[in-house]
Design an enzyme around this catalytic site. Structure first.
Site, PDB file in Angstrom:
ATOM      1  N   GLU A 294      52.754-129.520  61.437  1.00 49.26           N
ATOM      2  CA  GLU A 294      53.510-130.307  60.468  1.00 49.26           C
ATOM      3  C   GLU A 294      54.988-130.276  60.806  1.00 49.26           C
ATOM      4  O   GLU A 294      55.512-129.253  61.243  1.00 49.26           O
ATOM      5  CB  GLU A 294      53.270-129.739  59.053  1.00 49.26           C
TER       6      GLU A 294
ATOM      7  N   CYS B  95      62.661-131.051  60.628  1.00 45.58           N
ATOM      8  CA  CYS B  95      62.304-129.639  60.727  1.00 45.58           C
ATOM      9  C   CYS B  95      61.050-129.513  61.595  1.00 45.58           C
ATOM     10  O   CYS B  95      59.988-130.030  61.241  1.00 45.58           O
ATOM     11  CB  CYS B  95      62.057-129.084  59.322  1.00 45.58           C
TER      12      CYS B  95
ATOM     13  N   CYS C 136      51.458-118.240  62.274  1.00 44.69           N
ATOM     14  CA  CYS C 136      52.581-117.376  62.615  1.00 44.69           C
ATOM     15  C   CYS C 136      52.139-115.930  62.516  1.00 44.69           C
ATOM     16  O   CYS C 136      51.330-115.574  61.666  1.00 44.69           O
ATOM     17  CB  CYS C 136      53.762-117.629  61.678  1.00 44.69           C
TER      18      CYS C 136
ATOM     19  N   CYS D 245      55.705-112.981  56.827  1.00 47.67           N
ATOM     20  CA  CYS D 245      56.766-112.771  55.837  1.00 47.67           C
ATOM     21  C   CYS D 245      56.184-113.047  54.445  1.00 47.67           C
ATOM     22  O   CYS D 245      55.418-114.002  54.261  1.00 47.67           O
ATOM     23  CB  CYS D 245      57.940-113.697  56.112  1.00 47.67           C
TER      24      CYS D 245
ATOM     25  N   CYS E 206      56.131-116.585  52.733  1.00 49.82           N
ATOM     26  CA  CYS E 206      55.930-117.754  53.589  1.00 49.82           C
ATOM     27  C   CYS E 206      54.454-118.107  53.738  1.00 49.82           C
ATOM     28  O   CYS E 206      53.643-117.307  54.180  1.00 49.82           O
ATOM     29  CB  CYS E 206      56.537-117.489  54.968  1.00 49.82           C
TER      30      CYS E 206
ATOM     31  N   CYS F 212      60.807-125.262  52.257  1.00 44.60           N
ATOM     32  CA  CYS F 212      60.908-124.054  53.071  1.00 44.60           C
ATOM     33  C   CYS F 212      59.791-123.076  52.756  1.00 44.60           C
ATOM     34  O   CYS F 212      59.567-122.727  51.610  1.00 44.60           O
ATOM     35  CB  CYS F 212      62.230-123.348  52.783  1.00 44.60           C
TER      36      CYS F 212
HETATM   37  S1  SF4 Z   1      59.195-117.265  57.677  1.00 45.58           S
HETATM   38 FE1  SF4 Z   1      57.043-117.879  57.980  1.00 45.58          FE
HETATM   39  S2  SF4 Z   1      57.039-119.066  59.867  1.00 45.58           S
HETATM   40 FE2  SF4 Z   1      58.985-117.901  59.820  1.00 45.58          FE
HETATM   41  S3  SF4 Z   1      58.572-115.952  60.903  1.00 45.58           S
HETATM   42 FE3  SF4 Z   1      58.139-115.561  58.744  1.00 45.58          FE
HETATM   43  S4  SF4 Z   1      55.939-115.965  58.481  1.00 45.58           S
HETATM   44 FE4  SF4 Z   1      56.592-116.916  60.413  1.00 45.58          FE
END
Ligand code: SF4
Length: 384
Positions: A95, A123, A130, A134, A137, A367
């Protein structure tokens, strides 16, 4: 020059220059090809009307007439943000998000000319899934699939332009979508070379921002490769190690001081600043005390801050657990007025801080909300 026909988005400057030399043609032909592909968005060699026939035929034979990605969907939110879904050759998708008129939030540089009302930031995603997990996220919530190839990163720009049609221009790129760009240097650096090549996509480095969780070795490699011309954003979120470990698994492996040291060494051009991002979650990292820790950590670093109220996403497809800290505290947006209070602490210490309101939250394009689709069964974590 690969055997599989993956389309011309996958061609590097070195590869096209080699092909042109092999055909005995002048070097400027390579510039013409890159201009067609990345400037005009024409991927079929047969349509490159100012090229000699032999070169058009060689390009078609080596790369084919079509990319190996396609525009799968485009969805526009109530605030005009458009999420573009790009289908990948392995059956997954990634995306990318078109954000109109968001520039005032991303750049306060008085030297930059004012963009037109139809200017958009794009973006870009750099990985499928990933590995960093985090807490706030969604992109990292289901693990890591694979790195995107350079051409799959470039394809996002191509298809976003197609989705935009004649309604506007993409004037800024941020690598802030799905994935950690500096975990995928083999894909990201070649893509950045073409994006900033004046004869290819021709974005000024100051209009291309790489956003990282703060991998010191990647920051140094980026600085060495582009001499500091590519803008850098750091997702800090919290300055003290205890809070960082609640939000960012990477904090257990990398002391924040290592990142700050790499950032101090980043060869920033004069008058440029590093952007420091803090996603603020109510009661977790949004107190005045947390703001004072940020002030202490960033002392002497040439930077500005973006404060982003946490965008909830859990439960939106019925399959996701609520976002929470490592010790299980659910994340929620900050209380009214809290972000502004945080901002005041920073301002009192002389730090510029801007509040970024969520864009595209109603279509999960804000975000931390992007996901894509793919086989994420490897479910890996970054552990180097
Ligand atoms: S914010 Fe999301 S995409 Fe970015 S490093 Fe952390 S887990 Fe990965």
């Amino acid at each position: 020059m690969g055997d599989a026909k993956t389309g011309l988005l996958g061609i590097s400057r070195e590869a096209i220059e080699t092909l042109v030399a092999h055909l005995g043609q002048p070097r400027y032909r390579a510039d013409q090809v890159l201009g067609w592909v990345h400037g005009r968005g024409v991927l079929d060699p047969a349509a490159m009307t100012d090229l000699p026939r032999a070169l058009r035929e060689a390009l078609a034979a080596e790369y084919g007439a079509e990319p190996d990605t396609r525009l799968a969907a485009a969805e526009t939110s109530a605030d005009g943000t458009t999420k573009v879904v790009v289908a990948l050759p392995d059956g997954g998708s990634t995306e990318t998000v078109l954000i109109p008129e968001a520039l005032e939030e991303l750049d306060d540089d008085p030297l930059e000319p004012e963009p037109s009302a139809l200017s958009c930031t794009l973006c870009l995603s750099s990985q499928v899934g990933c590995a960093f997990h985090c807490a706030f996220c969604r992109s990292g919530s289901r693990g890591f699939g694979r790195h995107l190839e350079a051409r799959e990163i470039l394809a996002q720009l191509h298809w976003a332009r197609v989705a935009l049609g004649g309604r506007g221009n993409i004037v800024r790129l941020v690598l802030m979508g799905i994935g950690e760009p500096l975990h995928n240097l083999d894909g990201v650096l070649p893509a950045l070379r073409l994006l900033t090549d004046p004869r290819a996509a021709a974005f000024s480095g100051r209009r291309v921002t790489v956003s990282t969780i703060g991998l010191p070795e990647g920051i140094r490699r980026l600085g060495e490769t582009f001499g500091g011309k590519v803008a850098l954003a750091w997702s800090l979120h919290a300055a003290d190690e205890a809070t960082r470990r609640r939000l960012l698994p990477v904090a257990a492996r990398r002391p924040v001081a290592e990142t700050v040291e790499a950032l101090r060494d980043y060869p920033l051009p004069p008058r440029r600043r590093i952007t420091v991002e803090c996603v603020l979650a109510g009661g977790v990292n949004d107190t005045d005390g947390h703001a004072r820790e940020v002030v202490r950590l960033l002392e002497g670093l040439r930077c500005k801050l973006n404060l982003i109220p946490f965008n909830p996403w859990a439960g939106t497809d019925g399959a996701e657990a609520p976002a929470a800290t490592a010790d299980g505290e659910p994340l929620r947006p900050p209380a009214p007025g809290r972000v502004e209070a945080f901002q005041r602490v920073l301002a009192a210490a002389g730090l510029s801080a801007f509040v970024r309101r969520p864009r595209g939250a109603d279509i999960l394009a804000a975000c931390g909300q992007l996901l894509g689709s793919a086989d994420l069964s490897r479910g890996g974590r970054w552990d180097s």
